[in-house]
Design a protein around this motif. Structure first.
Motif, PDB file in Angstrom:
ATOM      1  N   VAL A 161       0.867  -1.188   0.000  1.00  0.00           N
ATOM      2  CA  VAL A 161       0.000   0.000   0.000  1.00  0.00           C
ATOM      3  C   VAL A 161       0.900   1.233   0.000  1.00  0.00           C
ATOM      4  CG1 VAL A 161      -1.750   1.329   1.231  1.00  0.00           C
ATOM      5  CG2 VAL A 161      -1.867  -1.172   1.233  1.00  0.00           C
ATOM      6  N   ALA A 162       0.622   2.151  -0.909  1.00  0.00           N
ATOM      7  CA  ALA A 162       1.351   3.425  -0.956  1.00  0.00           C
ATOM      8  C   ALA A 162       0.458   4.538  -0.409  1.00  0.00           C
ATOM      9  CB  ALA A 162       1.774   3.752  -2.380  1.00  0.00           C
ATOM     10  N   TYR A 163       1.034   5.384   0.438  1.00  0.00           N
ATOM     11  CA  TYR A 163       0.319   6.498   1.060  1.00  0.00           C
ATOM     12  C   TYR A 163       0.880   7.795   0.481  1.00  0.00           C
ATOM     13  CZ  TYR A 163      -1.041   2.917   4.457  1.00  0.00           C
ATOM     14  OH  TYR A 163      -1.532   1.778   5.055  1.00  0.00           O
ATOM     15  N   GLN A 164       0.012   8.606  -0.115  1.00  0.00           N
ATOM     16  CA  GLN A 164       0.455   9.834  -0.766  1.00  0.00           C
ATOM     17  C   GLN A 164      -0.002  11.049   0.022  1.00  0.00           C
ATOM     18  OE1 GLN A 164      -0.034  10.003  -5.009  1.00  0.00           O
ATOM     19  NE2 GLN A 164      -0.287  12.224  -5.031  1.00  0.00           N
ATOM     20  N   ASN A 165       0.965  11.887   0.401  1.00  0.00           N
ATOM     21  CA  ASN A 165       0.695  13.138   1.131  1.00  0.00           C
ATOM     22  C   ASN A 165      -0.143  12.919   2.384  1.00  0.00           C
ATOM     23  OD1 ASN A 165       2.131  14.658  -0.730  1.00  0.00           O
ATOM     24  ND2 ASN A 165       0.325  15.157  -1.971  1.00  0.00           N
ATOM     25  N   MET A 166       0.046  11.797   3.033  1.00  0.00           N
ATOM     26  CA  MET A 166      -0.737  11.461   4.222  1.00  0.00           C
ATOM     27  C   MET A 166      -0.155  12.179   5.442  1.00  0.00           C
ATOM     28  SD  MET A 166      -3.424   9.540   4.876  1.00  0.00           S
ATOM     29  CE  MET A 166      -3.422   8.302   3.582  1.00  0.00           C
ATOM     30  N   PRO A 167      -1.001  12.799   6.264  1.00  0.00           N
ATOM     31  CA  PRO A 167      -0.470  13.433   7.482  1.00  0.00           C
ATOM     32  C   PRO A 167       0.243  12.411   8.366  1.00  0.00           C
ATOM     33  CG  PRO A 167      -2.728  14.119   7.078  1.00  0.00           C
ATOM     34  CD  PRO A 167      -2.439  13.023   6.107  1.00  0.00           C
ATOM     35  N   GLU A 168       1.251  12.858   9.047  1.00  0.00           N
ATOM     36  CA  GLU A 168       2.063  11.963   9.883  1.00  0.00           C
ATOM     37  C   GLU A 168       1.203  11.173  10.858  1.00  0.00           C
ATOM     38  OE1 GLU A 168       6.109  10.864  11.500  1.00  0.00           O
ATOM     39  OE2 GLU A 168       5.436  11.804   9.638  1.00  0.00           O
ATOM     40  N   ALA A 169       0.234  11.785  11.471  1.00  0.00           N
ATOM     41  CA  ALA A 169      -0.578  11.115  12.483  1.00  0.00           C
ATOM     42  C   ALA A 169      -1.445  10.014  11.888  1.00  0.00           C
ATOM     43  CB  ALA A 169      -1.458  12.133  13.204  1.00  0.00           C
TER      44      ALA A 169
END
Length: 502
Positions: A457-465
């Protein structure tokens, strides 16, 4: 010796009678298991290994009563199963199996600005595992498939093998005292197994067994409205090629070792050598006869194996292109093995490819060749295998060995040793092209077996939290993070010290 626990101890899942019950329990457990910190997950695997050791005596007694494999063999298999669990615990602890990649944002990237992309592997969810008959510990309820799936964070529903149902239930009950509720359930029956493959909650299947049985389940998995991965370890001929130089130098020793490998465990190993390629002028027929004749018949794991073995052997014995070197008297008794050796030529194999079929038991086919081209032409038509072995002489056989290696289609290539014996190591590959496995990219033994039960799974521009812990810049799980394709600094795993490995 500790006593075995009573079935369904307090806090454990009740025994599941249907595929739907089992998959429902696994589905409930999936989020909890996936969220466990890696150190806790590793601790569970080590606790399972320790539990097997603490109850080894009663486990061996029950297993021997159902399989007739003998206390020495079964005790060794428990130790192997413990080693598998501990290896996966080590793999989990380092976190490298998560394959974390981080590409920070780059507003100056060409041809367009690059966003923040962070990728890792996540658990698939509940998986089904079909036990094998010939390894009631190492390929059964707490075997390699289960260990690797738990390592990935996936609950497991095991379809027990009918050859050792009591042992399967006992192992489940022991594991219930260690694992979270629903992390491991056991079901029985072939129809229940088929229903398990098609249950919507099951996200992948692991299978070790016959090509016909595996193919039927493979087709079921692929015909679902939502097809799922099916990782089957099926049949294999495991060819052994002896060069003219090796035959001349140590042919007698090779023959003795070959017969020992063929008959190890009454030939009930998936890596048993089914084909032996020898030069046409090998002069070892009499030794081959003596060595195989010295192996006495012995009980097989069950009538289902004996019936299939003797039926296949009869077809080979009566084939016009094959000649019998030795056939044990009383070879039609399905309760016992009948060590057998047949021979044919490379030309005969090319003319009659139906000879290339697995005979699961202590039988093998010797194939003679007249030249390197005669040998290579035949190797090119062999089906894919788990293993392929070359016995050669260095340095004179290096050129031929390169050609042989290119012609042999197998997941593991072996030089001057034997395939029976699959080491529990990080680099081991136990799989191969069809029909040895349904997915040649994956292994059922070795460190990378865990990858079968995960997806990227790739997470794009996801907030750190909102990021999973392994992808955060603070790296709270202390896993290796590949940043812009490289591992920055000198990353070291934080080894857990709270779980005993005894």
């Amino acid at each position: 010796m500790p006593a075995a626990p009573a079935p369904s101890p307090d806090g454990a899942s009740p025994p599941a009678s249907t595929a739907a019950d089992a998959s429902a329990q696994a589905g409930t457990a999936a989020p909890e298991l996936a969220a466990l910190p890696l150190s806790v997950r590793a601790g569970l695997l080590r606790a399972l290994a320790r539990t097997l050791g603490e109850h080894a005596g009663v486990l061996v007694d029950v297993a021997d009563g159902e399989t007739r494999l003998g206390a020495e063999r079964l005790s060794g298999e428990i130790r192997r199963t413990q080693a598998q669990l501990r290896m996966f615990a080590d793999i989990v602890e380092t976190g490298a199996f998560l394959d974390v990649m981080i590409d920070p944002p780059d507003p100056a990237a060409q041809p367009a600005p690059r966003p923040d992309i962070r990728r890792m592997l996540v658990p698939l969810g509940p998986v089904a595992v079909f036990s094998a008959s010939n390894f009631p510990f190492a390929f059964s309820v707490l075997g390699g498939d289960t260990a690797s799936a738990l390592a990935a964070g996936c609950p497991v529903v095991v379809k027990a093998h009918e050859g050792h149902p009591g042992l399967s239930d006992l192992t489940r009950d022991l594991a219930a005292g260690v694992l979270p509720t629903g992390a491991l359930t056991v079901v029985h029956g072939r129809e229940t197994g088929r229903a398990l493959v098609t249950d919507p909650a099951i996200r992948a299947v692991g299978f070790t067994g016959s090509t016909s049985g595996g193919r039927a389940l493979f087709d079921l998995a692929g015909s679902r409205p939502d097809p799922i991965p099916f990782y089957g370890e099926l049949g294999s001929l495991n060819p052994v090629v002896v060069t003219p130089g090796a035959c001349a130098e140590r042919g007698a020793d090779i023959v003795r070792e070959y017969i020992a490998s063929v008959t190890l465990g009454q030939g009930q190993f998936c890596t048993k050598p089914g084909l032996l390629f020898l030069p046409a002028d090998h002069g070892l027929e009499e030794l081959l006869r003596r060595e195989i004749a010295a192996v006495p018949p012995a009980p097989l794991l069950g009538d289902w194996i004996g019936t299939a073995y003797h039926a296949t052997l009869e077809e080979l014995v009566t084939h016009p292109a094959a000649r019998t070197l030795h056939l044990t008297p009383g070879h039609d008794d399905p309760r016992t093995s009948a060590p057998a050796l047949l021979t044919t030529t490379a030309e005969g194999v090319r003319a009659h490819p139906e000879l290339l079929r697995e005979c699961f038991g202590p039988a093998s086919l010797v194939v003679t060749y007249t030249s390197a081209d005669d040998l290579l032409d035949t190797l090119h038509i062999l089906p894919g295998g788990l293993t392929a072995t070359i016995h050669g002489q260095e340095p004179q056989d290096e050129t031929l060995a390169h050609r042989l290696s290119a012609a042999l289609s197998a997941g593991r290539l072996i030089w001057n040793s034997w395939p029976t014996g699959v080491a529990v190591t990080h680099a081991m590959h136990h799989g191969g092209p069809w029909p040895s496995a349904t997915s040649p990219l994956h292994t059922s033994v070795g460190g990378t077996a865990v990858a079968r039960w995960m997806r990227p799974v790739a997470y794009q521009n996801m907030p750190e939290a909102l990021l999973p812990e392994p992808l955060r810049s603070t790296n709270p799980w202390n896993v290796p993070q590949r940043v812009n394709g490289e591992f920055p600094g000198q990353w070291r795993p934080a080894r857990a010290t709270t779980v005993s490995e005894s």
